[in-house]
Write an enzyme that holds these catalytic residues in place. Structure first.
Site, PDB file in Angstrom:
ATOM      1  N   ARG A   1      39.870  37.337  51.820  1.00 32.09           N
ATOM      2  CA  ARG A   1      39.097  37.939  51.898  1.00 32.09           C
ATOM      3  C   ARG A   1      38.044  38.223  50.914  1.00 32.09           C
ATOM      4  O   ARG A   1      36.416  38.653  51.029  1.00 32.09           O
ATOM      5  CB  ARG A   1      39.511  39.326  51.186  1.00 32.09           C
ATOM      6  CG  ARG A   1      40.562  40.078  52.681  1.00 32.09           C
ATOM      7  CD  ARG A   1      40.881  41.078  51.251  1.00 32.09           C
ATOM      8  NE  ARG A   1      40.415  42.644  51.044  1.00 32.09           N
ATOM      9  CZ  ARG A   1      40.258  42.470  50.032  1.00 32.09           C
ATOM     10  NH1 ARG A   1      41.452  43.238  49.137  1.00 32.09           N
ATOM     11  NH2 ARG A   1      39.664  43.710  49.151  1.00 32.09           N
TER      12      ARG A   1
ATOM     13  N   ASP B   1      36.653  41.468  37.836  1.00 33.70           N
ATOM     14  CA  ASP B   1      37.317  40.431  38.593  1.00 33.70           C
ATOM     15  C   ASP B   1      37.752  39.181  38.539  1.00 33.70           C
ATOM     16  O   ASP B   1      37.927  38.706  38.765  1.00 33.70           O
ATOM     17  CB  ASP B   1      36.106  40.327  40.268  1.00 33.70           C
ATOM     18  CG  ASP B   1      36.586  41.767  40.641  1.00 33.70           C
ATOM     19  OD1 ASP B   1      37.211  42.725  40.936  1.00 33.70           O
ATOM     20  OD2 ASP B   1      35.099  41.848  41.266  1.00 33.70           O
TER      21      ASP B   1
ATOM     22  N   ARG C   1      42.080  54.122  42.585  1.00 31.15           N
ATOM     23  CA  ARG C   1      41.015  54.329  43.108  1.00 31.15           C
ATOM     24  C   ARG C   1      40.310  55.001  43.495  1.00 31.15           C
ATOM     25  O   ARG C   1      40.223  54.991  45.181  1.00 31.15           O
ATOM     26  CB  ARG C   1      40.740  52.440  43.878  1.00 31.15           C
ATOM     27  CG  ARG C   1      40.812  51.563  43.338  1.00 31.15           C
ATOM     28  CD  ARG C   1      41.413  50.076  44.007  1.00 31.15           C
ATOM     29  NE  ARG C   1      39.665  49.457  44.299  1.00 31.15           N
ATOM     30  CZ  ARG C   1      39.348  48.158  44.804  1.00 31.15           C
ATOM     31  NH1 ARG C   1      40.080  47.617  44.702  1.00 31.15           N
ATOM     32  NH2 ARG C   1      38.301  48.478  44.029  1.00 31.15           N
TER      33      ARG C   1
ATOM     34  N   LYS D   1      30.419  37.369  47.912  1.00 31.73           N
ATOM     35  CA  LYS D   1      30.609  39.569  49.019  1.00 31.73           C
ATOM     36  C   LYS D   1      30.621  40.358  48.678  1.00 31.73           C
ATOM     37  O   LYS D   1      30.298  41.922  49.821  1.00 31.73           O
ATOM     38  CB  LYS D   1      32.927  39.562  48.722  1.00 31.73           C
ATOM     39  CG  LYS D   1      33.386  40.245  49.577  1.00 31.73           C
ATOM     40  CD  LYS D   1      34.833  40.476  49.420  1.00 31.73           C
ATOM     41  CE  LYS D   1      35.781  41.188  47.844  1.00 31.73           C
ATOM     42  NZ  LYS D   1      35.799  41.973  47.955  1.00 31.73           N
ATOM     43  N   ASN D   2      30.669  40.788  47.159  1.00 31.93           N
ATOM     44  CA  ASN D   2      30.016  41.984  46.644  1.00 31.93           C
ATOM     45  C   ASN D   2      28.621  42.718  47.026  1.00 31.93           C
ATOM     46  O   ASN D   2      28.593  43.413  46.933  1.00 31.93           O
ATOM     47  CB  ASN D   2      30.617  42.526  45.473  1.00 31.93           C
ATOM     48  CG  ASN D   2      32.335  42.918  45.694  1.00 31.93           C
ATOM     49  OD1 ASN D   2      33.146  42.399  45.866  1.00 31.93           O
ATOM     50  ND2 ASN D   2      32.870  42.537  44.949  1.00 31.93           N
TER      51      ASN D   2
ATOM     52  N   CYS E   1      42.843  46.362  47.739  1.00 34.74           N
ATOM     53  CA  CYS E   1      42.922  46.315  46.811  1.00 34.74           C
ATOM     54  C   CYS E   1      43.842  46.811  46.756  1.00 34.74           C
ATOM     55  O   CYS E   1      43.498  47.899  45.645  1.00 34.74           O
ATOM     56  CB  CYS E   1      42.622  44.634  45.982  1.00 34.74           C
ATOM     57  SG  CYS E   1      42.559  43.588  46.522  1.00 34.74           S
TER      58      CYS E   1
HETATM   59  C1  UD1 Z   1      33.130  46.549  43.379  1.00 37.62           C
HETATM   60  C2  UD1 Z   1      33.854  45.782  43.377  1.00 37.62           C
HETATM   61  C3  UD1 Z   1      35.304  45.241  42.789  1.00 37.62           C
HETATM   62  C4  UD1 Z   1      35.203  45.200  41.701  1.00 37.62           C
HETATM   63  C5  UD1 Z   1      34.938  46.550  40.423  1.00 37.62           C
HETATM   64  C6  UD1 Z   1      34.464  47.108  39.565  1.00 37.62           C
HETATM   65  C7  UD1 Z   1      32.922  45.543  45.619  1.00 37.62           C
HETATM   66  C8  UD1 Z   1      33.203  45.623  47.124  1.00 37.62           C
HETATM   67  N1  UD1 Z   1      33.738  46.262  44.737  1.00 37.62           N
HETATM   68  O1  UD1 Z   1      34.400  48.108  43.612  1.00 37.62           O
HETATM   69  O2  UD1 Z   1      35.509  43.864  43.265  1.00 37.62           O
HETATM   70  O3  UD1 Z   1      36.805  45.584  40.924  1.00 37.62           O
HETATM   71  O4  UD1 Z   1      33.385  47.247  41.220  1.00 37.62           O
HETATM   72  O5  UD1 Z   1      33.526  46.110  39.310  1.00 37.62           O
HETATM   73  O6  UD1 Z   1      31.707  45.441  45.157  1.00 37.62           O
HETATM   74  N2  UD1 Z   1      36.392  55.170  40.301  1.00 37.62           N
HETATM   75  C9  UD1 Z   1      36.461  56.326  40.440  1.00 37.62           C
HETATM   76  N3  UD1 Z   1      36.113  57.437  40.832  1.00 37.62           N
HETATM   77  C10 UD1 Z   1      35.153  56.689  42.145  1.00 37.62           C
HETATM   78  C11 UD1 Z   1      34.484  55.840  41.961  1.00 37.62           C
HETATM   79  C12 UD1 Z   1      35.267  54.763  41.087  1.00 37.62           C
HETATM   80  O7  UD1 Z   1      37.738  57.180  39.316  1.00 37.62           O
HETATM   81  O8  UD1 Z   1      34.439  58.103  42.377  1.00 37.62           O
HETATM   82  C13 UD1 Z   1      37.244  54.362  39.641  1.00 37.62           C
HETATM   83  C14 UD1 Z   1      38.098  53.673  39.792  1.00 37.62           C
HETATM   84  O9  UD1 Z   1      39.133  53.851  40.012  1.00 37.62           O
HETATM   85  C15 UD1 Z   1      38.038  51.984  38.976  1.00 37.62           C
HETATM   86  C16 UD1 Z   1      37.427  52.188  37.771  1.00 37.62           C
HETATM   87  O10 UD1 Z   1      36.424  53.652  37.944  1.00 37.62           O
HETATM   88  O11 UD1 Z   1      38.707  52.214  38.068  1.00 37.62           O
HETATM   89  C17 UD1 Z   1      35.899  51.321  39.151  1.00 37.62           C
HETATM   90  O12 UD1 Z   1      35.402  51.494  40.131  1.00 37.62           O
HETATM   91  P1  UD1 Z   1      34.118  51.189  40.630  1.00 37.62           P
HETATM   92  O13 UD1 Z   1      32.951  50.669  39.816  1.00 37.62           O
HETATM   93  O14 UD1 Z   1      33.570  52.043  41.667  1.00 37.62           O
HETATM   94  O15 UD1 Z   1      34.675  49.959  41.817  1.00 37.62           O
HETATM   95  P2  UD1 Z   1      34.526  49.297  43.384  1.00 37.62           P
HETATM   96  O16 UD1 Z   1      33.176  49.634  43.756  1.00 37.62           O
HETATM   97  O17 UD1 Z   1      35.513  49.728  43.885  1.00 37.62           O
END
Ligand code: UD1
Length: 416
Positions: free
Chosen positions: A397, A305, A121, A22-23, A116
């Site tokens: 999902r 995850d 986030r 998915k990701n 989620c």
């Molecule tokens: C992706 C994955 C998700 C996985 C996560 C961490 C997809 C579609 N989803 O989510 O399944 O759980 O990586 O491996 O690929 N953060 C900030 N500011 C930002 C961006 C992120 O503070 O601008 C924080 C988030 O709140 C979180 C952490 O960084 O605590 C990880 O986020 P991130 O690596 O961005 O995860 P996603 O890309 O949302």
């Protein structure tokens, strides 16, 4: 509402082909609009989140269609650059359409993404990087308005290796003038997969898989064919299910190195694991040992995850396991539900202690989120009697045909 009925106690046996990721699919779907082009994607899972991305593409004026595990996209007719709230709210990764739209149209209008509820986030890292590259982004009452802008290459230093921010910057950088360098980039296999697709469509990208990614421009090729990599979290889920329920399962079509941290803990818990180039055979007597301490970390560390499903697998393990969650602030939401089965879990902030119990008893549970819901199903497989998981569609999902795949391994599970 999906109702998962599970009658625990069966061993899991047999071969289990693992779905596409998915990701990895979602950023590639967003990347399909970077230039007017036709793409054919293979091994794409049939999931609610993929459907949501295809609906966004059609809304933007592209042709986008899924037949079984193949997706066809023709983005030559792209006619819009705004995504309505209803479509954005369906999943968090819709935010990577921001980088893709900025690249193709120079502007975009979208709302803050859904996904989620694992904590706050925020997307501050995405916004700061895109602004540094010249995007004029205004935030107005939950709307993100990216005014017409010309992007230029920049050196971006991420204070945390965010997966989504790394992807968004890579997409935006494709049409930026000059070179973009991302330092402190996420190193997940999905980033490497996105680089592979971008190269196929004509981008000059390198470094993915390390903490520095370089994007030096884009000469569209007009067409691309790409096979989506296997889903390491789905593979981890089946491995945890077989470990907990007991059995002998061969995961096929996987990249074992991409979930070796999960396999490491299952091995420590007492499972016998044999890895080959594209398969993993896991044998378990169903009587596991606690594994001491597990800490979730960015790749190549233990994936957040897979944390809920590993927790589920260790509910009956002898001894106490301590899990520390460092990625999301609210990722133990499955724990109180698992306790309804008789599990002994104590959570304090970002740490959870799981003390193994002798028996779990079936109960009615509520799926809290995607991986939390999967964890409840895994726990149900080793509980006595019937477990019913009430689920507002979270599990679908991320899991394609989860019930039939588990049934094929001998589990008693029915989706209503
Ligand atoms: C992706 C994955 C998700 C996985 C996560 C961490 C997809 C579609 N989803 O989510 O399944 O759980 O990586 O491996 O690929 N953060 C900030 N500011 C930002 C961006 C992120 O503070 O601008 C924080 C988030 O709140 C979180 C952490 O960084 O605590 C990880 O986020 P991130 O690596 O961005 O995860 P996603 O890309 O949302």
């Amino acid at each position: 509402m999906d109702l998962w009925h599970i009658r625990g106690g069966n061993r899991l046996e047999g071969a289990c082909p693992v779905q596409g990721s998915k990701n990895a699919s979602l950023p590639v779907l967003a990347a399909s609009i970077l230039a007017p082009q036709r793409c054919r994607l293979l091994h794409v899972p049939r999931l609610r989140d993929v459907d949501a991305a295809l609906r966004i593409l059609r809304h933007l004026g592209c042709e986008a269609e899924q037949r079984e595990n193949e997706v066809y996209i023709d983005s030559t007719g792209l006619s819009g650059c705004s995504i309505p709230h209803g479509l954005m709210a369906e999943m968090r990764s819709s935010v990577i359409f921001m980088g893709a739209l900025l690249s193709r149209c120079g502007e975009a209008r979208l709302s803050m993404p859904g996904g989620c509820r694992l904590g706050r986030r925020p997307i501050d890292l995405h916004l700061a990087a895109l602004r540094k590259m010249g995007a004029r982004i205004e935030e107005e009452g939950g709307e993100l308005l990216c005014r017409p802008s010309k992007l230029h290459g920049e050196e971006i230093r991420l204070s945390f290796p965010s997966v989504g921010a790394t992807e968004n910057i890579m997409l935006a950088a494709c049409s930026a003038r000059g070179e973009t360098v991302i330092r402190g980039a996420a190193r997940e296999p999905e980033i490497v997969a996105l680089q592979g697709f971008l190269r196929m469509t004509g981008a000059d990208v390198s470094g993915a898989g390390t903490d520095t990614v370089y994007i030096r421009g884009f000469r569209p090729t007009g067409a691309a064919v790409c096979r989506i990599l296997p889903d390491r979290i789905v593979a981890s889920t089946f491995a945890c299910a077989a470990a907990a329920a007991g059995g002998d399962v061969e995961l096929r079509g996987v990249e074992p190195g991409q979930f070796s941290t999960v396999l490491h803990f299952l091995n420590e818990a007492g499972c016998d694991i044999i890895t080959k180039t594209h398969s993993v055979r896991l044998r378990s007597e169903g009587r596991l040992r606690a594994v001491g301490r597990v800490v979730t970390e960015p790749y190549p560390g233990f994936p957040t995850d897979a944390q809920p499903v590993l927790m589920a697998a260790l509910l009956k393990a002898e001894g106490t396991t301590c899990i520390r969650e460092t990625i999301f602030e609210n990722r133990f939401r499955q724990a109180p539900e698992l306790c309804r089965l008789g599990a002994d879990i104590v959570c304090e902030g970002r740490t959870a202690w799981i003390r193994g119990v002798k028996t779990l008893r079936g109960a009615a549970l509520h799926a809290t989120d995607l991986r939390g819901g999967a964890a409840m199903i895994v726990a149900g497989l080793c509980a006595q009697g019937e477990t019913v998981v009430f689920d507002e569609g979270h599990v679908k999902r991320g899991y394609d045909g989860f019930d039939s795949a588990l049934r094929a391994l001998g589990a008693e599970i029915r989706l209503e």
